[in-house]
Write a protein that holds these residues in place. Structure first.
Motif, mmCIF file in Angstrom:
data_model
loop_
_atom_site.group_PDB
_atom_site.id
_atom_site.type_symbol
_atom_site.label_atom_id
_atom_site.label_comp_id
_atom_site.label_asym_id
_atom_site.label_seq_id
_atom_site.Cartn_x
_atom_site.Cartn_y
_atom_site.Cartn_z
ATOM 1 N N ARG A 132 -9.435 -7.247 -1.497
ATOM 2 C CA ARG A 132 -8.634 -8.023 -0.627
ATOM 3 C C ARG A 132 -9.016 -9.593 -0.583
ATOM 4 N NH1 ARG A 132 -6.266 -5.725 4.763
ATOM 5 N NH2 ARG A 132 -4.590 -7.396 4.400
ATOM 6 N N THR A 192 -5.456 -8.496 -2.796
ATOM 7 C CA THR A 192 -4.781 -7.182 -2.816
ATOM 8 C C THR A 192 -5.656 -6.242 -3.094
ATOM 9 O OG1 THR A 192 -2.965 -5.941 -3.433
ATOM 10 C CG2 THR A 192 -4.116 -7.129 -5.180
ATOM 11 N N HIS A 251 0.777 -2.224 0.350
ATOM 12 C CA HIS A 251 -0.251 -3.339 0.089
ATOM 13 C C HIS A 251 0.226 -4.614 0.665
ATOM 14 C CE1 HIS A 251 -2.854 -1.511 -3.217
ATOM 15 N NE2 HIS A 251 -2.663 -0.571 -2.024
ATOM 16 N N SER A 291 3.848 -7.968 -3.878
ATOM 17 C CA SER A 291 2.921 -7.003 -3.821
ATOM 18 C C SER A 291 2.648 -6.362 -5.290
ATOM 19 C CB SER A 291 3.316 -5.783 -2.813
ATOM 20 O OG SER A 291 2.430 -4.738 -2.927
#
Length: 866
Positions: free
Chosen positions: A138, A143, A339, A504
């Motif tokens: 992340r 992510t 996510h 995402s």
């Protein structure tokens, strides 16, 4: 009967299995069409059929010691949770779940806690497993995404394994790597303080100082800059290079514990090879600086532009079968579904709108260590634990046990009736196990596969998602009216489409309208799966998921653990987690049947430890008694112990109890790999070995018991000697005076041997000695149920060869059999042993041990020839 396609419930490789139900269980074989394993299975997967019996199952809901109907149990759970929330607010309740839940279970738990209860106090034992990888991804990519695929291990020219005993912990993927080595000469570097079976066969083993991994990758980054190898075009899409280089230049090479020559070998291999995979597991993640270690690895790959391309990139090897699926639905306390980011108000609003939920958690919840400390402090007053055993697996495990015991209301959902955690529950709920579960899991390469049932749930067991949904409905919440897991999966997929529209990477909206029939027929697929992208790799194009589309390099200042004695913990080849499943398979107990401590010879001499004796390992006000193995596989001051043994399988083998609960400040992942401990010799008055066809109830300071094909075995030791060994033995085996006994004593040597026979057949035997008992354990256990008068010798006769300790669990091939084949000159390669004995021809996890035996015994053959 037609075979059923399903997925193995063990590690994150996610192997496909074919199941054929039988009258007394199920036959299991690898699925040749599953892209993760292509028919291969490890020893654990091969033995799955031995673990699905009714033994030890929780048959019915329980309130205290009373069996109750499901309605009564669910009503109580809903009422107590609702009352606690009404009196103390949503932060006063919590869920602690598991990477062995299916994605559908995880989704419902996350929806209930974050969207309806309104708290993010839901965390998972994946926090102990892969949280640092999540945090590193992340921070770097924006992510939590693994960029590459399993096939990259077969396309790489160099694979660097960091803190990963891949041969034992991800054996099927390791066999894919070994096949690539054989076919195209792929080289392997293993970075590990311990010389593991994986390191034994590597092209280069770097015995790095504990915790110094970030230092090594910092130094490699500086060397890459010095050689002019940084990919400036790719770095145009990456922020943080100069700060990262500045921190890396300040790194002291001495921190690594490696010689300049070893460092130079690593630089030449890594920087001189374009197609490089760097794969890591618990040795990186389970650290109080695990996130920085992950980012040091990612920094190097970003700087070289070696990411998301065939045969190159960083690769996080997940430990559990559905750790990845849990991450996809926001199962961690600091994540949101699909996510999305729980810190992002827009993301929270989107999920709340999709769920039509009355509220939404506005901040990250308590991560595992802090969660149990909040339970201890009384801030969390109602706790629901699902499919995990934190009283064994958490650091400071005794403290965790006391916290759970003091909690106002505790619910535990599990398939097993007796676990260290289950004993502390106010309400016990019977859950379905593998073979009964119906849902999906996601493996380490982002591949979603079905777990399908081959039989109905045992007794009154029910799916975890169903239990959660029933409680939610009883608490008055709408949106939990699913009838099948297919409906849960469809909702999960639809929400991922909402997330995909917000940017995402996790978007499987192709399956948002999936029907039950389509779900039943669902084939393994890689995510993403939507109109924009189908599977594949990420980030080769330099497009990332931070809001500005750029990646981030993270400046890392390495930290190492300093202590006279640092305990390294880990797994053994044939067991899984706390052995509630693998411990039921007799053949999986043959390789390593008791907890142990590997110590360097210098430590053994200094501490007065004896081979096969006992050591007391102490830390955090607790101690463990472990069998001593003296070996140069570990460095001085760096003993190793496995994590698997519990209060059910040993008297004092829970190593989690002695490990401090320090954790990474970014990921919250505990530093389970580097606990400061003290070690001293334990000096029992006697040692024992017992076998029984009817069970064992030890009553001594040290015991470790294991299921055998004909009953049960146990290693024993005591600091007090019974007055009457025969009476002690009858109590141990629960035998009446009517069962006859044969007894031999040698008072001078302190030896006692007893064999108990019923109708002339051996039902139990006990062997006592002043030193660790020397006999053929496999032979003695094999005599149970037979008409014999020769059990007390402890050795087979000339007509019955002793195979020795099992090396190959898949085919039960013993060490003596292997050594004899080597010594005769018939088998001087691992392939020879496979052809002659089948050893190493299934999962291949024992192949490093076979190679070591050949190396050890081949010189004897050569000397004899001379």
């Amino acid at each position: 009967m037609q075979e059923i396609r399903s997925t193995c419930p063990y590690c994150g490789v996610g192997c496909g299995v074919l199941l054929r139900p039988t009258a007394d269980g199920v036959e299991v074989r690898g699925d040749p069409d599953h892209p993760a394993n292509m028919g291969r299975l490890c020893s654990k997967g091969s033995a799955l059929g031995e673990t699905v019996g009714p033994a030890g199952r929780l048959a019915t809901p329980m309130i205290g010691d009373q069996a109750v109907a499901w309605d009564q149990a669910l009503d109580l759970v809903a009422t107590r949770f609702a009352d606690t929330i009404a009196q103390h607010g949503p932060e006063s309740v919590a869920l602690y779940v598991s990477g062995q839940l299916l994605t559908e279970d995880y989704y419902v738990a996350n929806k209930l806690m974050k969207g309806f209860i309104g708290s993010a106090n839901i965390d998972t034992n994946s926090r102990l497993c892969m949280a640092s990888a999540v945090a590193g991804h992340r921070r770097a990519f924006g992510t939590d995404t693994v960029p590459g695929l399993y096939e990259d291990f077969e396309k790489a020219d160099l694979v660097v394994l960091v803190g990963s005993n891949m041969a034992w912990c991800h054996p099927v993927l390791f066999q894919r790597l070994e096949a690539a080595r054989a076919s195209r000469g792929t080289r392997v570097v293993v970075i590990d303080p311990r010389r593991t079976p994986t390191a034994e066969g590597a092209d280069l083993h770097l015995p790095i100082a504990p915790g110094a991994d970030a230092a090594l990758f910092n130094l490699a980054l500086v060397e890459a800059e010095r050689r002019g190898l940084l990919d400036r075009a790719y770095l145009a899409q990456v922020d943080g290079l100069e700060a990262t280089l500045e921190a890396a230049r300040a790194t002291d090479p001495a921190m690594t514990g490696l010689t300049q020559g070893q460092l130079q070998q690593f630089y030449d291999l890594f920087l001189g090879t374009e197609k490089v995979i760097t794969a890591w597991s618990m040795g990186i993640n389970q650290s109080d600086s695990g996130s920085d270690k992950v980012n040091a690895i990612l920094n190097l790959h970003l700087a070289l532009g070696r990411i998301g391309k065939p045969g190159m990139g960083p690769f996080s090897l997940t430990g559990q079968p559905n750790a990845m699926g849990g991450r996809e639905v926001g199962g961690l306390a600091n994540m949101l579904a699909a996510h999305l980011n729980i810190e992002d108000a827009g993301h929270r609003d989107a999920v709340q709108g999709f769920w039509a939920s009355p509220t939404m958690a506005g901040k990250p919840g308590l991560k595992a260590v802090d969660l149990f400390r909040a339970v201890e402090a009384g801030r969390v007053k109602a706790l629901w634990i699902m499919c995990t055993n934190p009283v064994v697996s958490m650091p400071e495990a005794d403290r965790v046990a006391r916290a759970i015991q003091s909690c106002d209301f505790v619910v535990v959902s599990d398939m097993m009736a007796e676990t260290d955690t289950m004993r502390l529950a106010d309400v016990r709920l019977p859950a379905t196990g593998w073979g009964e579960k119906d849902g999906t899991v996601t493996n380490s390469e982002r591949r979603i596969s079905r777990q399908r049932p081959f039989r109905k749930p045992a007794d009154l067991a029910r799916a975890d998602w169903w239990q959660l949904a029933q409680v939610a409905r009883r608490m008055g919440f709408q949106g939990f009216n699913w009838e099948t897991p297919a409906e849960v999966f469809a909702e999960h997929a639809a929400l991922s489409g909402v997330a995909g529209a917000l940017g995402s990477d996790f978007d499987i909206s192709d399956h948002a309208a999936i029907t039950r029939a389509e779900y039943d027929a669902l084939q393994p697929f890689l995510w993403p799966a939507n109109a924009r992208k189908q599977g594949g790799r990420f980030f080769a194009d330099g497009r990332f998921h931070h809001k500005d589309g750029r990646a981030r390099m993270i400046a890392v200042t390495p930290r190492v653990t300093a202590a006279p004695m640092i305990l390294n913990t880990g797994r053994v080849r044939d067991h899984w987690h706390t052995m509630s499943r693998t411990g039921l398979a007799p053949r999986l107990n043959q390789h390593m049947a008791e907890p142990f401590l590997e110590v360097n010879p210098a430590d053994a001499t200094r501490l007065g430890l004896q081979a096969d004796g006992l050591a007391r390992v102490s830390g955090m006000g607790a101690s463990a008694l472990l069998r001593v193995t003296i070996t140069d596989r570990v460095a001085p001051g760096q003993p190793f112990a496995p994590i698997h043994w519990t209060g059910e399988t040993t008297s004092a083998g829970r190593v989690g109890a002695v490990v401090e609960g320090s954790f990474d400040p970014v990921s919250g992942q505990p530093a389970l790999k580097s606990g400061a401990v003290s070690v001293e010799a334990a000096k029992p008055l006697w040692f024992g070995y017992a076998v029984s066809a009817r069970g064992l109830s030890p009553n001594c300071a040290y015991w470790a018991r294991a299921i055998h094909a004909k009953g049960m075995t146990a290693e024993l030791a005591g600091f007090d000697e019974p007055e009457d060994w025969q009476a002690h033995a009858r109590a141990l085996f629960s035998l009446s005076d009517e069962v006859s006994v044969q007894m031999v004593t040698d008072t001078a040597r302190g030896r006692v041997r007893l064999a108990f026979l019923a109708e002339g057949r051996l039902v139990a035997a006990l062997f006592i000695d002043r030193s660790p008992v020397a006999l053929s354990r496999a032979h003695v256990a094999s005599l149970l149920g037979e008409e014999t008068s020769g059990a007390l010798s402890g050795r087979p006769g000339a007509d019955r060869p002793d195979p020795g300790p099992v090396v190959c669990a898949c085919f039960s091939v013993g060490m003596n059999t292997i050594v004899e084949a080597i010594a005769t000159g018939a088998c001087l390669t691992v392939a020879d042993l496979g052809a002659a004995l089948k050893a190493g021809t299934n999962c291949g996890a024992c192949r490093p041990e076979l190679a070591a035996l050949i190396t050890r015994h081949r010189p004897q053959l050569q000397e004899a020839a001379e």
